[in-house]
Structure formats: structure tokens, C-alpha cells
Write a protein that holds these residues in place. Structure first.
Motif, PDB file in Angstrom:
ATOM      1  N   MET B   1       0.837  -1.207   0.000  1.00  0.00           N
ATOM      2  CA  MET B   1       0.000   0.000   0.000  1.00  0.00           C
ATOM      3  C   MET B   1       0.865   1.246   0.000  1.00  0.00           C
ATOM      4  O   MET B   1       0.699   2.148  -0.785  1.00  0.00           O
ATOM      5  CB  MET B   1      -0.900   0.000   1.238  1.00  0.00           C
ATOM      6  N   ILE B   2       1.843   1.250   0.904  1.00  0.00           N
ATOM      7  CA  ILE B   2       2.729   2.410   0.997  1.00  0.00           C
ATOM      8  C   ILE B   2       3.550   2.541  -0.285  1.00  0.00           C
ATOM      9  O   ILE B   2       3.737   3.633  -0.803  1.00  0.00           O
ATOM     10  CB  ILE B   2       3.624   2.279   2.247  1.00  0.00           C
ATOM     11  N   PHE B   4       2.633   1.570  -3.200  1.00  0.00           N
ATOM     12  CA  PHE B   4       1.730   2.075  -4.227  1.00  0.00           C
ATOM     13  C   PHE B   4       1.649   3.596  -4.163  1.00  0.00           C
ATOM     14  O   PHE B   4       1.696   4.276  -5.177  1.00  0.00           O
ATOM     15  CB  PHE B   4       0.345   1.445  -4.027  1.00  0.00           C
ATOM     16  N   ASP B   5       1.578   4.123  -2.937  1.00  0.00           N
ATOM     17  CA  ASP B   5       1.532   5.576  -2.770  1.00  0.00           C
ATOM     18  C   ASP B   5       2.769   6.235  -3.337  1.00  0.00           C
ATOM     19  O   ASP B   5       2.690   7.242  -4.026  1.00  0.00           O
ATOM     20  CB  ASP B   5       1.429   5.923  -1.281  1.00  0.00           C
ATOM     21  N   LYS B   6       3.915   5.636  -3.026  1.00  0.00           N
ATOM     22  CA  LYS B   6       5.176   6.195  -3.504  1.00  0.00           C
ATOM     23  C   LYS B   6       5.176   6.289  -5.016  1.00  0.00           C
ATOM     24  O   LYS B   6       5.514   7.309  -5.596  1.00  0.00           O
ATOM     25  CB  LYS B   6       6.331   5.308  -3.053  1.00  0.00           C
ATOM     26  N   GLN B   8       2.688   6.348  -6.962  1.00  0.00           N
ATOM     27  CA  GLN B   8       1.725   7.334  -7.435  1.00  0.00           C
ATOM     28  C   GLN B   8       2.316   8.744  -7.363  1.00  0.00           C
ATOM     29  O   GLN B   8       2.163   9.540  -8.284  1.00  0.00           O
ATOM     30  CB  GLN B   8       0.452   7.248  -6.594  1.00  0.00           C
ATOM     31  N   GLU B   9       3.021   9.017  -6.263  1.00  0.00           N
ATOM     32  CA  GLU B   9       3.669  10.323  -6.122  1.00  0.00           C
ATOM     33  C   GLU B   9       4.650  10.557  -7.269  1.00  0.00           C
ATOM     34  O   GLU B   9       4.710  11.636  -7.850  1.00  0.00           O
ATOM     35  CB  GLU B   9       4.440  10.378  -4.786  1.00  0.00           C
ATOM     36  N   SER B 325      12.548  10.927   3.838  1.00  0.00           N
ATOM     37  CA  SER B 325      11.441  10.706   2.902  1.00  0.00           C
ATOM     38  C   SER B 325      11.519  11.680   1.730  1.00  0.00           C
ATOM     39  O   SER B 325      11.138  11.344   0.610  1.00  0.00           O
ATOM     40  CB  SER B 325      10.094  10.831   3.618  1.00  0.00           C
ATOM     41  N   MET B 329      11.964  10.506  -2.102  1.00  0.00           N
ATOM     42  CA  MET B 329      10.999  10.934  -3.118  1.00  0.00           C
ATOM     43  C   MET B 329      11.721  11.419  -4.382  1.00  0.00           C
ATOM     44  O   MET B 329      11.350  11.052  -5.499  1.00  0.00           O
ATOM     45  CB  MET B 329      10.143  12.069  -2.535  1.00  0.00           C
TER      46      MET B 329
END
Lengths: 229, 408
Positions: B1-2, B4-6, B8-9, B325, B329
Motif C-alpha cells: 500500500m505504501i 503504491f503511494d510512492k 503514485q507520487e 522521505s 521521493m
């Protein structure tokens, strides 16, 4: 909740040192609804940034909820901000490429919360500020007042101990300003300490305590003031 | 899940800046593409030259006759050196390190070969049995010239595949009689040769037979031998010893380079190999140069990315983003772009090389690139891109959020 003892802060500008805060002593109790006032250059924003652990101070002691805030690493500072403090800015500072809902959910991303849970919580808080129908909109599709309400929802979502607002009504008309202030009052009634920096008297008048700053020192409303005043 | 967020960012950021992403990707793509292409082309060139050498054993030494150009012990210059069977015997007896040895006797000019009613013209070489190893001759049917043929002066012939096709068509040639000039020979074998059609237009006959029929002497026109797995220096020394021996036998000055020609294929081959080492070094130099350019491009873009996102980074930090983080990113975006672009460059390079493979040019053959090298180069570029992004990312992570938010 907030204890400041003899806080000093100066900035280097070229070859000269500009002393912005010249020994601030300030106590703000839990559940307070306070405003910090002062003309531009009085050091009020700097004070707010120090309280919000966005900026460091040169001298003195700062305790937040009993914890000494001094010499923190960047990572520790980030975690304190994330857990204890909610920010509201004059220019809203929403991420322009994220929807209202995603913006509200962002602080929870840094708590590594599950995405679905985060989005659901964000929806709750958007509903609380009356913007549930605008969840999928981007910031530039919202009015200034709506954007500020999104920002407030974002500040609240981590259930912080303190909300810090830097000129939250500075970019809004008076009608919207009152709406935003009513929201802050509602938040405060739920027990969260709210501190607002403003230079508008009518906004300050809506808080329960006014701290006046002048040339880097507290003119009135400092340690001596109490919640009953 | 996390995760996936990354992602997406990252995709979000890439989508917002398509031009910048494409420019970064192009630099990386081009670097890898050029490296792969250059390595492949260099390889192709080398394969091409090696192919040119394929016909003859690369360890062969050729000894040719010349005319003396220096007087020697009262003998005048301008004497013609002649080889006989004794020279062949001398090489066989005194130079044990020689692996295969043969003489050659040329019939003057092309000969008319007649089979039945067909009469065609081919060149005829009279040779010793070892000759087949020097020319990489491969038997297709029957046998090659052997010692018994030589001893008994047999009139036998071994014909090339082209000769066979021209004279016999689909008929089996073994045992058939052909006329070389006016003498009748029996075909005992046919062969193919990697050297191409011209090498298969030749007819081999026993050297002793040719000497008896066409010359009436023991003369040889040329001597050739191979040197086994000797190194280049040993071969060169052997060549000098051979020259020495011939100088003594034929009484010419050993320094008279025109009296005798001793030519070693290994020496020539080595020259080409040295040339290729130089070309390879050059290719690497240029290829690495384009990769360095790609890395510089990536780091430049990353600097701009950080500058562009300063305000966003400030906001994220205010909301609780840790420096780690923020670095992650920015780096992940850089790594994703370089990895994808590098991979595409690798694919395009390999694709371009397989296109080049269909081009038939002399000295250029089967260009190929070591895929491991290409992948390693891509990984290096990704790592370098990450490293290049690390500096600005760290700087971004140290930004004071208040200062950052004031921007833009």
C-alpha cells in the motif's frame, strides 16, 4: 502546553545581525485560544515558527507539552511537527496537483497510515469543515475560503495538541474570515490549543487571549496573563 | 500500500513535467544507445577481419623465393633462388617444431580441364598431403592427396566443389577421369573451402607427379608450414632460423631480404589484433564519454527539479515529512527515469545492431554486443544518476520549511 523562557533569535543579513526576538517569556496553557499581534517586523511570525518547530532559536528554553524542544535532529523535528502541531498558513499552502481529499490526507501519509484508512479519515474531516462535496476538486477549483478550510482540515487530521495559524485570514474577505474564525472556535471548543498570528484587531478580538509583540519583546499578554482575563 | 503511494507520487511528478522528464530520459537513452552501438560496431569490425583470415591457418608461415640483392662470398647479386625437394626435406628434418609442411608447384597459367565434352579452365596446384591443413580444406567426398600418391607418382586429382559442379553436375565425380592439359587424371576426392568460391575453383594434384610430368625436375615454387600453438615471439624466432638455414643452403647473405621472403600470418594477425585493442579502447572512451554526458544531464535536471519543488518540499516538511522521505521521493524519480530510459536505450542499441547485421560489407560482420556489458552500463548510469540526484536531494531535505514555503 507551551512554555517559552528567554527565547532569543537573530538572523544574519549580509554582514549585520538582525535581532528579531529579544528574550521572549511566554506561557500558553492547554486549551487556550490565543492570538499574537504586532506590526510587521515585530517578530510574530518568527515566534510562531519557533513554536511550530519550523525554525530554531538561538538562546533560551522551549517546552512543548513538557518536552524540551532543543537541538532536535531534522527527523525528530519532523516527527514532532507531524504528531503535535497542525499548521494553517496565510497562502493556504495546499499542493496544487492534489485533490482536496489527498491534501487533507497527506500528513497521515507521513505517519505511514494505510491509504484507505487515510482517505476515509480525510473525508470525515472534509465533512467537518463542510467540504465533503468538494473532495475531488483541485485547490485552484476552490475559493480562498474553501482552500483555507481544506488547510484547516489538513491541520486537524493528525489530532494535534496545538493548531498554529499564520495570518489565516490575511488573504480572505471579512465574511469568509469570520467563517474561518468560527471554525477555529469550534476546534478550540473540542480542547485543541489554537494560536493565531494576525495584525487585524477584529480577528484578535475573537480569541480569548491577545499577546502583543513589539520589536521582539512581549508588550502585553505574556506570562502574567491568565485564561480568566 | 505504501509502495503504491510512492509510485503514485512519482508518476504524478513525472506527469506534471513531461518535457523535463523526456529531456532527462533522452540524455540517458542516448548515452546507453551510443555505447551499445559503438561496442557492437567495434565487434562487427573485428569479426569482419577475423573472417577475412578464416581461409588460412593463422599460424602459417610462407616461404617464397626471391632474387639476391647483395653479393655474397664472391657470388654476384641478382642470382635467382630456387627451391627443390631437398629444401622440403631439410625443413622436415631440421625443424621438428613445424606442425604441417607442404611445398607447392604451380602449373603455369590456368589449365584446360576436360571431362567428356566439357572443357573448362581452372588453376592447378601440385602439393604435399599436409597442404589441406594450411588452406583449411574440408573434404566433401573421397580423400585428399596422400603419401602413396607422391611415392608412386599417381595421376590423381582432388577437385573443388565449384569444379565438381561445373564438370559433373549431379554426377558423382569419384573415379571419373579428367584431362588436365593432355594428361589423364583420376578424381579421388572433392572438397569445400571456407575461403569462398574462388578457393573451390582449384584442382590439387600430387607434387611429385607434377614435377615429373610438367617439369622433369625436383623444383618447388613455394614452401608453407604451420607452427602449432607457438607464441608470436617463438614464431618470429623460428622464421629467422628458417631464413638462416636457407641462407646457408643457397649461399646468400642472411640480411638479404630480397633473396627469400618469409611471411608469418600470425604477425599480420597480431597487427590486426593490436589495432582492435586500440579501437576497443577508443570505443570505450567515446561510449563512457556519452554516459558521463548523460550523468551530467541527469544531475542538472535533478538540480532544477529540486529548485522547482522547493515550496512543495517546504509544505511537506511542515506536515511532517522527514529528510529521509524527501530524499527518497526525489531519488526514486531520478532512478525510475534513468532505469527506464537506460533500458530503452539498451533495447534500441541491440535493435540497431541486429539491423546492421543484415548489412553485407567487407571487413564488417556479425556485430554483436555483450548484453552483460550493456546491462552493467545501464546499472552504472542508474547508480550515477542516483548519485547525481543525491546532492540536490540532500540539499532539498535540509531546506528550512519556512524559507521554502516563502518561495514561488
Amino acid at each position: 502546553m507551551i512554555q517559552l523562557r528567554n527565547i532569543r533569535k537573530s538572523y544574519k543579513t549580509g554582514y549585520t545581525q538582525l535581532e528579531v526576538l529579544k528574550g521572549i517569556d511566554l506561557d500558553i496553557e492547554a486549551g487556550a485560544f490565543a492570538s499574537i499581534m504586532g506590526s510587521s517586523g515585530s517578530g510574530k511570525s518568527t515566534l510562531l515558527n519557533i513554536i511550530g518547530i519550523l525554525d530554531e532559536y538561538d538562546e533560551g528554553d522551549y517546552r512543548l507539552d513538557g518536552r524540551m524542544i532543543k537541538g532536535l535532529s531534522q527527523t525528530e523535528a519532523a516527527q514532532y511537527r507531524n504528531r503535535f502541531i497542525g499548521f494553517v498558513f496565510q497562502s493556504f499552502n495546499l499542493l496544487p496537483f492534489k485533490t482536496a481529499q489527498e491534501n487533507v490526507a497527506l500528513p497521515l501519509y507521513y505517519q505511514k497510515m494505510d491509504r484507505k484508512k487515510r482517505q476515509a479519515l480525510a473525508m470525515e474531516y472534509l465533512d467537518m469543515v463542510g467540504l465533503a462535496d468538494w473532495a475531488e476538486h483541485l485547490p485552484n477549483q476552490l475559493s480562498g475560503g474553501q482552500q483555507q478550510r481544506v488547510a484547516i482540515a489538513r491541520a486537524l487530521i493528525t489530532q494535534p495538541k496545538v493548531i498554529l495559524a499564520d495570518e489565516p485570514t490575511g488573504a480572505l474577505d471579512s465574511h469568509t474570515s469570520y467563517e474561518v474564525m468560527q471554525l477555529f472556535q469550534k476546534v478550540n471548543k473540542e480542547g485543541i490549543t489554537v494560536i493565531i498570528v494576525t495584525h487585524e484587531n477584529d480577528i484578535a478580538a475573537m480569541t480569548r487571549r491577545v499577546i502583543r509583540l513589539r520589536d521582539g519583546i512581549i508588550e502585553s499578554g505574556g506570562v502574567a496573563a491568565s485564561a480568566s482575563s | 500500500m505504501i509502495d503504491f503511494d510512492k509510485w503514485q507520487e512519482i508518476f504524478n511528478s513525472i506527469r506534471r513535467h513531461p518535457l523535463r522528464t523526456i529531456l532527462t530520459a533522452l540524455g540517458v537513452f542516448w548515452g546507453i544507445f551510443m555505447l551499445v552501438l559503438l561496442l557492437g560496431a567495434g565487434r562487427g569490425l573485428q569479426n569482419g577481419v577475423e573472417y577475412e583470415f578464416r581461409d588460412d591457418a593463422t599460424n602459417s608461415v610462407w616461404v617464397r623465393r626471391g632474387v639476391t640483392s647483395l653479393p655474397y662470398q664472391g657470388l654476384p647479386k641478382g642470382r635467382r633462388i630456387r627451391f627443390t625437394n631437398e629444401d622440403y626435406d631439410m625443413l622436415a628434418e631440421h625443424f621438428k617444431e613445424v606442425e604441417y609442411l607442404t611445398g607447392r608447384f604451380y602449373l603455369s597459367g590456368d589449365q584446360t580441364i576436360t571431362y567428356g565434352k566439357t572443357a573448362l579452365s581452372y588453376s592447378v596446384r601440385a602439393v604435399h598431403p599436409d597442404h589441406r591443413y594450411l588452406e583449411n580444406t574440408m573434404m566433401k567426398s573421397g580423400r585428399y592427396i596422400n603419401e602413396t600418391d607422391l611415392k608412386e607418382y599417381r595421376k590423381v586429382a582432388v577437385i573443388g566443389a565449384v569444379v565438381q559442379k561445373d564438370l559433373f553436375g549431379d554426377e558423382p565425380p569419384l573415379g571419373k577421369q579428367i584431362k588436365i592439359g593432355s594428361t589423364i587424371y583420376t578424381v579421388v576426392g572433392s572438397y569445400t573451402d571456407t575461403g569462398g568460391d574462388d578457393e573451390m575453383r582449384i584442382i590439387y594434384i600430387p607434387v611429385s607427379t607434377a614435377q615429373k610430368v610438367y617439369a622433369g625436375t625436383e623444383e618447388l615454387h613455394q614452401l608453407m608450414f604451420t607452427t602449432g600453438d607457438m607464441g608470436l615471439e617463438e614464431i618470429q624466432q623460428l622464421q629467422e632460423e628458417v631464413r638462416d638455414a636457407f641462407a646457408r643452403r643457397h649461399q646468400f647473405d642472411v640480411n638479404d631480404r630480397k633473396a627469400l621472403y618469409v611471411f608469418g600470418a600470425a604477425e599480420e594477425y597480431q597487427k590486426f589484433m593490436n589495432l582492435f585493442a586500440a579501437i576497443r579502447a577508443f570505443v570505450w572512451f567515446v561510449g563512457l564519454g556519452s554516459i558521463v554526458a548523460g550523468v551530467i544531464g541527469v544531475s542538472n535536471i535533478m538540480l532544477i527539479v529540486v529548485k522547482d519543488r522547493t515550496k512543495e518540499i517546504g509544505i511537506r516538511k511542515a506536515l511532517g515529512a522527514t529528510p529521509r522521505s524527501i530524499i527518497a521521493m526525489i531519488l526514486q524519480e531520478s532512478i525510475l527515469i534513468t532505469a527506464v530510459a537506460g533500458y530503452l536505450g539498451l533495447l534500441a542499441g541491440v535493435g540497431a545492431i541486429s539491423l546492421m547485421e543484415s548489412i553485407a560489407v567487407e571487413y564488417f560482420r556479425s556485430p554483436r554486443v555483450d548484453l552483460g556489458v550493456g546491462i552493467a552500463a545501464t546499472l552504472v548510469l542508474v547508480a550515477a544518476g542516483a548519485l547525481a540526484g543525491l546532492m540536490p536531494a540532500r540539499k532539498a531535505a535540509q531546506i528550512n520549511p519556512v524559507v521554502a514555503m516563502r518561495e514561488g
